[in-house]
Design a protein around this motif. Structure first.
Motif, PDB file in Angstrom:
ATOM      1  N   ILE A 150     -74.233  -7.405  32.472  1.00 23.35           N
ATOM      2  CA  ILE A 150     -73.795  -8.725  32.009  1.00 23.35           C
ATOM      3  C   ILE A 150     -74.937  -9.432  31.282  1.00 23.35           C
ATOM      4  N   LEU A 151     -75.880  -8.639  30.765  1.00 21.56           N
ATOM      5  CA  LEU A 151     -77.038  -9.222  30.100  1.00 21.56           C
ATOM      6  C   LEU A 151     -76.820  -9.344  28.594  1.00 21.56           C
ATOM      7  N   GLY A 152     -75.614  -9.705  28.206  1.00 25.79           N
ATOM      8  CA  GLY A 152     -75.341  -9.909  26.790  1.00 25.79           C
ATOM      9  C   GLY A 152     -75.717 -11.302  26.337  1.00 25.79           C
ATOM     10  N   ASP A 153     -75.542 -11.540  25.033  1.00 24.91           N
ATOM     11  CA  ASP A 153     -75.811 -12.873  24.489  1.00 24.91           C
ATOM     12  C   ASP A 153     -74.593 -13.786  24.616  1.00 24.91           C
ATOM     13  N   GLN A 154     -73.382 -13.199  24.534  1.00 29.79           N
ATOM     14  CA  GLN A 154     -72.139 -13.952  24.663  1.00 29.79           C
ATOM     15  C   GLN A 154     -71.263 -13.220  25.684  1.00 29.79           C
ATOM     16  N   VAL A 155     -71.204 -13.760  26.899  1.00 28.12           N
ATOM     17  CA  VAL A 155     -70.503 -13.097  28.002  1.00 28.12           C
ATOM     18  C   VAL A 155     -69.197 -13.854  28.270  1.00 28.12           C
ATOM     19  N   LEU A 156     -68.078 -13.123  28.245  1.00 25.33           N
ATOM     20  CA  LEU A 156     -66.770 -13.708  28.488  1.00 25.33           C
ATOM     21  C   LEU A 156     -66.262 -13.265  29.853  1.00 25.33           C
ATOM     22  N   PHE A 157     -65.859 -14.241  30.682  1.00 27.23           N
ATOM     23  CA  PHE A 157     -65.254 -13.960  31.984  1.00 27.23           C
ATOM     24  C   PHE A 157     -63.755 -14.245  31.883  1.00 27.23           C
ATOM     25  N   LEU A 158     -62.942 -13.189  32.128  1.00 27.94           N
ATOM     26  CA  LEU A 158     -61.495 -13.344  32.250  1.00 27.94           C
ATOM     27  C   LEU A 158     -61.160 -13.250  33.729  1.00 27.94           C
ATOM     28  N   VAL A 159     -60.677 -14.340  34.306  1.00 29.86           N
ATOM     29  CA  VAL A 159     -60.460 -14.417  35.751  1.00 29.86           C
ATOM     30  C   VAL A 159     -58.974 -14.635  36.016  1.00 29.86           C
ATOM     31  N   GLU A 160     -58.362 -13.683  36.741  1.00 39.65           N
ATOM     32  CA  GLU A 160     -56.955 -13.818  37.094  1.00 39.65           C
ATOM     33  C   GLU A 160     -56.794 -14.939  38.121  1.00 39.65           C
ATOM     34  N   ILE A 201     -72.679 -15.925  37.240  1.00 41.99           N
ATOM     35  CA  ILE A 201     -73.274 -16.947  36.369  1.00 41.99           C
ATOM     36  C   ILE A 201     -74.762 -17.085  36.660  1.00 41.99           C
ATOM     37  N   ALA A 202     -75.134 -17.039  37.943  1.00 41.37           N
ATOM     38  CA  ALA A 202     -76.540 -17.195  38.330  1.00 41.37           C
ATOM     39  C   ALA A 202     -77.401 -16.041  37.842  1.00 41.37           C
ATOM     40  N   ASN A 203     -76.779 -14.878  37.583  1.00 43.89           N
ATOM     41  CA  ASN A 203     -77.539 -13.704  37.175  1.00 43.89           C
ATOM     42  C   ASN A 203     -77.502 -13.440  35.673  1.00 43.89           C
ATOM     43  N   LEU A 204     -76.963 -14.384  34.902  1.00 44.21           N
ATOM     44  CA  LEU A 204     -77.007 -14.232  33.450  1.00 44.21           C
ATOM     45  C   LEU A 204     -78.424 -14.450  32.952  1.00 44.21           C
ATOM     46  N   LYS A 205     -78.765 -13.835  31.847  1.00 41.69           N
ATOM     47  CA  LYS A 205     -80.137 -13.937  31.337  1.00 41.69           C
ATOM     48  C   LYS A 205     -80.342 -15.257  30.602  1.00 41.69           C
ATOM     49  N   GLU A 206     -81.584 -15.636  30.524  1.00 35.99           N
ATOM     50  CA  GLU A 206     -81.935 -16.846  29.792  1.00 35.99           C
ATOM     51  C   GLU A 206     -81.684 -16.648  28.297  1.00 35.99           C
ATOM     52  N   GLY A 207     -81.118 -17.658  27.668  1.00 37.26           N
ATOM     53  CA  GLY A 207     -80.817 -17.569  26.245  1.00 37.26           C
ATOM     54  C   GLY A 207     -79.406 -17.109  25.955  1.00 37.26           C
ATOM     55  N   SER A 208     -78.668 -16.697  26.986  1.00 36.59           N
ATOM     56  CA  SER A 208     -77.291 -16.255  26.773  1.00 36.59           C
ATOM     57  C   SER A 208     -76.339 -17.439  26.941  1.00 36.59           C
ATOM     58  N   ASN A 209     -75.084 -17.200  26.565  1.00 38.58           N
ATOM     59  CA  ASN A 209     -74.027 -18.187  26.761  1.00 38.58           C
ATOM     60  C   ASN A 209     -72.831 -17.485  27.386  1.00 38.58           C
ATOM     61  N   TYR A 210     -72.019 -18.237  28.104  1.00 41.05           N
ATOM     62  CA  TYR A 210     -70.853 -17.622  28.735  1.00 41.05           C
ATOM     63  C   TYR A 210     -69.635 -18.526  28.582  1.00 41.05           C
ATOM     64  N   TRP A 230     -68.366 -22.921  25.658  1.00 41.85           N
ATOM     65  CA  TRP A 230     -69.412 -21.924  25.839  1.00 41.85           C
ATOM     66  C   TRP A 230     -70.580 -22.642  26.523  1.00 41.85           C
ATOM     67  N   PHE A 231     -71.093 -22.037  27.573  1.00 49.03           N
ATOM     68  CA  PHE A 231     -72.031 -22.741  28.441  1.00 49.03           C
ATOM     69  C   PHE A 231     -73.365 -22.008  28.547  1.00 49.03           C
ATOM     70  N   ASP A 232     -74.425 -22.789  28.713  1.00 49.90           N
ATOM     71  CA  ASP A 232     -75.778 -22.267  28.904  1.00 49.90           C
ATOM     72  C   ASP A 232     -76.035 -22.139  30.405  1.00 49.90           C
ATOM     73  N   PRO A 233     -76.275 -20.929  30.916  1.00 45.35           N
ATOM     74  CA  PRO A 233     -76.480 -20.775  32.365  1.00 45.35           C
ATOM     75  C   PRO A 233     -77.757 -21.436  32.866  1.00 45.35           C
ATOM     76  N   MET A 234     -78.694 -21.768  31.970  1.00 47.78           N
ATOM     77  CA  MET A 234     -79.934 -22.406  32.376  1.00 47.78           C
ATOM     78  C   MET A 234     -79.816 -23.930  32.458  1.00 47.78           C
ATOM     79  N   ASP A 235     -78.700 -24.464  32.017  1.00 45.63           N
ATOM     80  CA  ASP A 235     -78.468 -25.914  32.062  1.00 45.63           C
ATOM     81  C   ASP A 235     -77.881 -26.255  33.429  1.00 45.63           C
ATOM     82  N   ASN A 236     -78.725 -26.787  34.321  1.00 41.84           N
ATOM     83  CA  ASN A 236     -78.299 -27.035  35.696  1.00 41.84           C
ATOM     84  C   ASN A 236     -77.167 -28.057  35.780  1.00 41.84           C
ATOM     85  N   ASN A 237     -77.290 -29.156  35.031  1.00 44.26           N
ATOM     86  CA  ASN A 237     -76.248 -30.186  35.079  1.00 44.26           C
ATOM     87  C   ASN A 237     -74.914 -29.645  34.573  1.00 44.26           C
ATOM     88  N   LEU A 238     -74.984 -28.863  33.501  1.00 36.66           N
ATOM     89  CA  LEU A 238     -73.762 -28.274  32.957  1.00 36.66           C
ATOM     90  C   LEU A 238     -73.164 -27.270  33.946  1.00 36.66           C
TER      91      LEU A 238
END
Length: 354
Positions: A150-160, A201-210, A230-238
């Motif tokens: 899941i270390l891509g730059d643009q990670v998409l989660f499809l959740v049933e 989400i916590a294990n996404l790399k820095e600089g990626s978006n999901y 599209w969200f920045d995993p390093m943005d705590n408030n977001l």
């Protein structure tokens, strides 16, 4: 005979004529002079009245200036009194702040003294050898062990978010379907799904978006803030906003995976990683009618329709929380993972332990 001398008359007619003429001249002169003096007196009186008028105007002007100066003096006196009061208040406040500062300095000195004692006590304590803690794998190592990338730059989660995501068996899921939205949001299986999503989400790399899209019979793209999807995993408030939004999703209805895969092709930003979280084969499809009662073969055909709807070539990593009895679903998702270059796991009940 001696002739008698004729006596000379002093007041003769000629003398009286002269006197009368002289008196008339004096009288004429007086008349002429008096008339001129009257004119001069009028002019003098007019000049005097003009001077008096100017003096009255000057006096009125001076009176007004004096009145204005009195008002100004009263205003300045009031302002001086107010300034004096403010000055007294400022001095009083300054004195209070000085006292407070002295108190804070005294407290700081006491804290520094106590800190110095604690440091001395720590240095004088007998030193012991500390054992190395048990090494915990970092996020990269965990992903390697699970086979997930899941270390891509643009990670998409499809959740049933279907009704089957509330329980591990069809019977229990049917019972949960009759419960309130709050009870379904707090269903044990759904809480495990949200916990796994939090871990990912916590294990996404820095600089990626999901991006997160929930799906049941409809699509529910997750948006927070001002329509951001599209969200920045390093943005705590977001991230806090995203997790709160996830908690508001209620699982219900069937699962249309074809619709979820089809929307991937229409995204303005193309993902380079796709993570699918589901409970097994889909139960709905737009391009497959099937029979009135959905059977196993129908669900396999619906998965095939979903695969055909995904035009983008990207790895599909699947986390499946199986809804029993459904023994054949895992095989089909293994095949989907292998054909797309992704991976597939069916985690234990205690995963992830965070």
């Amino acid at each position: 005979m001696r002739r008698k001398r004729k006596e000379t008359e002093v007041f003769s007619l000629s003398f009286l004529d002269c006197i009368c003429c002289g008196f008339g001249a004096v009288l004429l002169l007086f008349v002429l002079t008096a008339s001129r003096k009257a004119e001069e007196m009028d002019d003098l009186q007019a000049a005097i009245m003009e001077i008096i008028g100017e003096m009255e105007d000057e006096i009125a002007k001076n009176d007004k200036e004096i009145e204005d100066k009195k008002l100004t003096l009263a205003f300045e006196t009031k302002r001086a009194e107010d300034s004096g009061a403010r000055l007294d208040e400022t001095k009083k406040r300054h004195t209070e702040l000085d006292e407070m500062l002295k108190l804070l300095l005294a407290q700081l000195a006491a804290i520094e003294e106590e800190l110095g004692k604690l440091i001395d006590d720590k240095e004088n304590m007998p030193k012991q050898e500390e054992k190395a803690p048990i090494p915990i794998p970092n996020p990269d190592r965990r992903q390697y062990l699970t086979g997930f990338d899941i270390l891509g730059d643009q990670v998409l989660f499809l959740v049933e978010a279907s009704a089957g995501m509330t329980a591990d068996t069809i019977v229990e899921a049917t019972e949960f379907a009759e419960k309130s939205e709050k009870e379904r949001r707090n269903a044990p299986k759904w809480k495990r799904v949200k916990l796994a999503l939090r871990w990912l989400i916590a294990n996404l790399k820095e600089g990626s978006n999901y991006k997160i899209i929930f799906y049941n019979k409809e699509l529910i793209p997750l948006e927070v803030g001002f329509g951001r999807d599209w969200f920045d995993p390093m943005d705590n408030n977001l991230t806090v906003e995203v997790l709160n939004a996830i908690d508001d999703i209620t699982p219900e209805g069937g699962a249309n995976l074809e619709k979820a895969f089809a929307i991937v092709n229409e995204l303005p930003i193309e993902p380079d990683r796709l993570v699918l979280i589901c409970d097994g084969l889909p139960t709905l499809a737009d391009s497959y009618a099937g029979s009135s009662q959905v059977m196993y073969d129908d669900r396999v055909a619906m998965l095939r329709m979903a695969q055909n709807a995904l035009d983008i070539d990207l790895p599909v990593n699947t986390i499946m929380y199986p809804l029993m009895p459904d023994p054949g679903s895992a095989v089909h998702f293994w095949r989907l993972a292998n054909s797309s270059g992704g991976s597939m796991i069916s985690p234990s009940e205690g995963w992830p332990d965070i």
